[in-house]
Design a protein around this motif. Structure first.
Motif, PDB file in Angstrom:
ATOM      1  N   UNK A 190     -67.634  49.056 127.041  1.00  0.00           N
ATOM      2  CA  UNK A 190     -67.214  49.037 128.444  1.00  0.00           C
ATOM      3  C   UNK A 190     -66.765  50.449 128.786  1.00  0.00           C
ATOM      4  N   UNK A 191     -67.116  50.879 129.966  1.00  0.00           N
ATOM      5  CA  UNK A 191     -66.703  52.220 130.381  1.00  0.00           C
ATOM      6  C   UNK A 191     -66.701  52.342 131.895  1.00  0.00           C
ATOM      7  N   UNK A 192     -65.873  53.258 132.360  1.00  0.00           N
ATOM      8  CA  UNK A 192     -65.906  53.596 133.780  1.00  0.00           C
ATOM      9  C   UNK A 192     -66.900  54.719 134.032  1.00  0.00           C
ATOM     10  N   UNK A 193     -67.083  55.552 132.988  1.00  0.00           N
ATOM     11  CA  UNK A 193     -67.916  56.742 133.176  1.00  0.00           C
ATOM     12  C   UNK A 193     -69.389  56.408 132.942  1.00  0.00           C
ATOM     13  N   UNK A 194     -69.932  55.603 133.850  1.00  0.00           N
ATOM     14  CA  UNK A 194     -71.279  55.069 133.663  1.00  0.00           C
ATOM     15  C   UNK A 194     -72.319  56.193 133.600  1.00  0.00           C
ATOM     16  N   UNK A 195     -72.153  57.200 134.460  1.00  0.00           N
ATOM     17  CA  UNK A 195     -73.179  58.255 134.544  1.00  0.00           C
ATOM     18  C   UNK A 195     -73.434  58.906 133.194  1.00  0.00           C
ATOM     19  N   UNK A 196     -72.364  59.120 132.451  1.00  0.00           N
ATOM     20  CA  UNK A 196     -72.487  59.853 131.194  1.00  0.00           C
ATOM     21  C   UNK A 196     -73.199  59.094 130.101  1.00  0.00           C
ATOM     22  N   UNK A 197     -73.093  57.788 130.150  1.00  0.00           N
ATOM     23  CA  UNK A 197     -73.611  57.027 129.015  1.00  0.00           C
ATOM     24  C   UNK A 197     -74.798  56.142 129.364  1.00  0.00           C
ATOM     25  N   UNK A 198     -75.266  56.252 130.601  1.00  0.00           N
ATOM     26  CA  UNK A 198     -76.302  55.294 130.969  1.00  0.00           C
ATOM     27  C   UNK A 198     -77.588  55.481 130.176  1.00  0.00           C
ATOM     28  N   UNK A 199     -77.816  56.685 129.666  1.00  0.00           N
ATOM     29  CA  UNK A 199     -79.028  56.878 128.859  1.00  0.00           C
ATOM     30  C   UNK A 199     -78.908  56.244 127.478  1.00  0.00           C
ATOM     31  N   UNK A 200     -77.697  55.892 127.140  1.00  0.00           N
ATOM     32  CA  UNK A 200     -77.425  55.312 125.826  1.00  0.00           C
ATOM     33  C   UNK A 200     -77.786  53.824 125.783  1.00  0.00           C
ATOM     34  N   UNK A 201     -77.624  53.170 126.936  1.00  0.00           N
ATOM     35  CA  UNK A 201     -77.749  51.710 126.948  1.00  0.00           C
ATOM     36  C   UNK A 201     -79.191  51.238 126.808  1.00  0.00           C
ATOM     37  N   UNK A 202     -79.329  50.125 126.098  1.00  0.00           N
ATOM     38  CA  UNK A 202     -80.618  49.422 126.133  1.00  0.00           C
ATOM     39  C   UNK A 202     -80.518  48.254 127.113  1.00  0.00           C
ATOM     40  N   UNK A 203     -79.278  47.810 127.354  1.00  0.00           N
ATOM     41  CA  UNK A 203     -79.058  46.673 128.255  1.00  0.00           C
ATOM     42  C   UNK A 203     -77.771  46.903 129.048  1.00  0.00           C
TER      43      UNK A 203
END
Lengths: 325, 296
Positions: free
Chosen positions: B197-210
């Motif tokens: 869970x994170x607030x800083x979505x922009x930074x980690x969105x490339x990390x997610x598969x889902x």
């Protein structure tokens, strides 16, 4: 940049003992016990400080002792010196046991509260450590490791104190008041050890209640375990005119010592002297006459242990879902 | 025997499966009939605004709170089988939770003593790459260093599910970047699942598969990142085509520098292309759209 690994690598062990020692649950419990001494450093610092003070007093009481008893040592009877030795063995442990009571109280009231206060409870809960083993490890530290450790430390202190005193007496720096007597030493220490075991069992319900308070109470744990029972006693007295609670608390504090028949042990050890009085000729003989066995078969002692088990169970249950960190 | 049966079943069943998950704090509902499922080898972002129910969902998954409904994590019920579950799950709740009195060497010794799947050498190797000294106490370390230490402990645990609740909150950009790089390069593999869970979505969105979006205690989107690019289209609508675009029922609309940007769900690109400039929305854009849309 790089730092050497400070984590020790222990030599390999073999045999049945090693299997037992390295069993994952035993290893976990051992680690949890060590963790308590890392976090609550007063558990070992305070008893060591008491030892240091006592030994310093053995070294530095030169003037006082000389004035008070310097001449007396010349004519003291060997039996009296043995008695003084036995009494000193017992008396010297008192500071250690007083510190132990304070440490047990504050440690057990704090241990499950501190992890919520500093929010580290979520770290502990991220590890595969059950609530029961956590709570048990804390009771084990406060109720078993600490008293036994104090006993060993007090014993070592006793011996060192006597050695220092005798050496000083030998070179004429201190009055020759005590006479080393191995039988008296062993008797005194054995009675004190068994007395300690009785205390550990008899006072366990207090420790269990403190542990439960530390997990239940949200703040001011010490106030809850002191002011609340006091208020309950007062309210009972005013509202019902009875003293059931205060009598009960008094019984749970002193009750077991009646089983030991210390008073009759003293009376039976008296030798009549002229004028109708009596004198204790041998302190070790008093220790011989103390009845220890009845304490262990006192049903209230075992009911208290049952209550302690209930406190441990309840503390583990409360900790399970305590999420106000 | 039990272990191998468990492993086989774990490969076929989801790592997390929630059905009708409900939780209320007194009269305030935190989770309402939440359903979602997380497969093995995925990196899932659980994203929602403050008070959306993210932390409650994580606490339920980790067996830290009571809940109603059905929830299985690695085949275990977190309510009754938490002790078994925690052998296969690691989590970082917040960077500040390492005990402040603890020395770095004690932290290593402690986890080694209580966790059967902790690789001490691996943790030591990781720490050697940092400025953290073994003798230091946690309270003497900077916030970034505490995170590095916590990460070193977690990376050395061979867990099947790692749960991270706002793990980089309060860290500067360099530490945040380093944290996720390490996680991806040194930890993640196809047998492990990470829930973040994170607030800083922009930074980690490339990390997610889902991603799972959650708002007001309800799941508003549960999708793989691949499916997002197939399903959602963001159109910067030409000024003269706005009415025409609205007729195609965008679920979200906003004004940017005098131009209208609309978000469509499930409309084919061919149908939308004449309306303006098309692109796949970023997860951050999609999140904002889903949170602000009256009909997400």
């Amino acid at each position: 940049m790089s730092t050497p690994a400070a984590v020790s690598t222990r030599p390999p062990q073999s045999g049945l003992a090693a299997t037992w020692v390295n069993h994952p649950q035993v290893r976990m419990f051992r680690t949890l016990v060590r963790r308590e001494f890392w976090e609550h450093r007063s558990l070992w610092l305070a008893p060591l400080a008491v030892t240091a003070l006592l030994l310093a007093s053995a070294l530095l009481t030169h003037g006082v002792a000389k004035i008070d008893a310097g001449d007396a040592s010349e004519w003291l009877d060997p039996q009296v010196k043995t008695n003084l030795f036995a009494l000193a063995q017992w008396g010297l442990t008192i500071p250690h046991y007083l510190v132990m009571i304070l440490l047990q109280t504050f440690y057990l009231l704090d241990c499950l509260y501190a992890e919520r206060k500093d929010r580290s409870i979520l770290f502990w809960k991220s590890l595969p450590i059950s609530d029961s083993i956590t709570v048990l490890s804390k009771l084990f530290v406060g109720g078993v490791v600490l008293p036994l450790g104090i006993f060993v430390l007090a014993l070592v202190t006793d011996v060192l104190f006597t050695i220092i005193w005798d050496l000083r007496a030998f070179i004429g720096q201190a009055p020759d008041l005590v006479l080393w007597d191995t039988v008296a030493f062993l008797k005194t220490q054995s009675v004190m050890f068994l007395g300690l075991i009785i205390s550990m069992l008899w006072y366990a319900p207090f420790l269990g209640a403190f542990l439960l308070a530390s997990v239940v109470v949200r703040r001011n744990v010490l106030m809850w375990v002191t002011v609340v029972p006091l208020l309950a006693v007062i309210i009972e007295r005013i509202a019902f005119g009875t003293r059931w609670l205060s009598n009960f608390l008094r019984y749970r504090t002193y009750g077991v010592w009646g089983d030991l028949h210390v008073e009759s042990a003293i009376l039976n050890s008296l030798r009549p002297v002229g004028g109708g009085g009596g004198v204790i000729v041998s302190i070790p003989e008093v220790f011989d006459r103390v009845h220890l066995a009845p304490a262990f078969v006192d049903i209230d002692l075992w009911l208290g242990l049952l209550f302690t088990a209930g406190c441990v169970f309840a503390a583990a249950r409360v900790r399970r879902y305590r999420d106000d960190a | 025997m039990a272990r191998s049966t468990q492993t086989v079943s774990a490969m076929t069943t989801p790592v997390i499966e929630a059905r009708g998950l409900k939780k209320s704090y007194r009269t305030t509902p935190a989770l309402e009939e939440v359903n979602f499922s997380v497969g093995a080898g995925r990196i899932v972002g659980l994203i929602g605004p403050n008070g959306a129910g993210k932390t409650t969902a994580l606490k339920s998954i980790l067996g830290l709170t009571r809940f109603d409904g059905e929830l299985r994590v690695l085949g275990f019920d977190p309510r009754s089988q938490r002790d078994e579950l925690m052998r296969d799950v690691s989590f970082i709740a917040d960077v500040a939770v390492l005990p402040r009195w603890m020395r770095v060497s004690q932290a290593l010794e402690l986890v080694a003593g209580v966790h059967g799947r902790f690789d001490l050498t691996r943790a030591q190797e990781f720490l050697r790459r940092t400025d953290i000294r073994m003798r230091s106490r946690v309270r003497e370390l900077s916030k970034g260093m505490v995170t590095q230490l916590h990460l070193a402990l977690i990376l050395a645990i061979d867990a099947r599910l790692l749960v991270l609740d706002e793990p980089t909150l309060g860290l500067d950009l360099l530490y945040r970047r380093q944290f996720y790089d390490t996680l991806l390069n040194d930890y993640f593999n196809h047998e492990r699942t990470i829930l973040i869970t994170t607030h800083q979505v922009e930074e980690v969105e490339n990390l997610f598969t889902d991603v799972i979006f959650i708002n007001h205690g309800r799941v508003v989107l549960d999708s793989s990142v691949e499916a997002i690019s197939e399903r959602f289209v963001q159109v910067t609508v030409a000024p003269d085509r706005v009415a025409e675009a609205r007729a195609l029922q965008p679920f979200y609309e906003r004004e940017v520098f005098g131009r209208t940007v609309m978000m469509f769900d499930g409309r084919p690109g061919g149908e939308l292309a004449p309306l303006g400039e098309l692109r796949t929305p970023s997860i951050a854009d999609l999140f904002v759209a889903k949170m602000e849309s009256p009909n997400p």
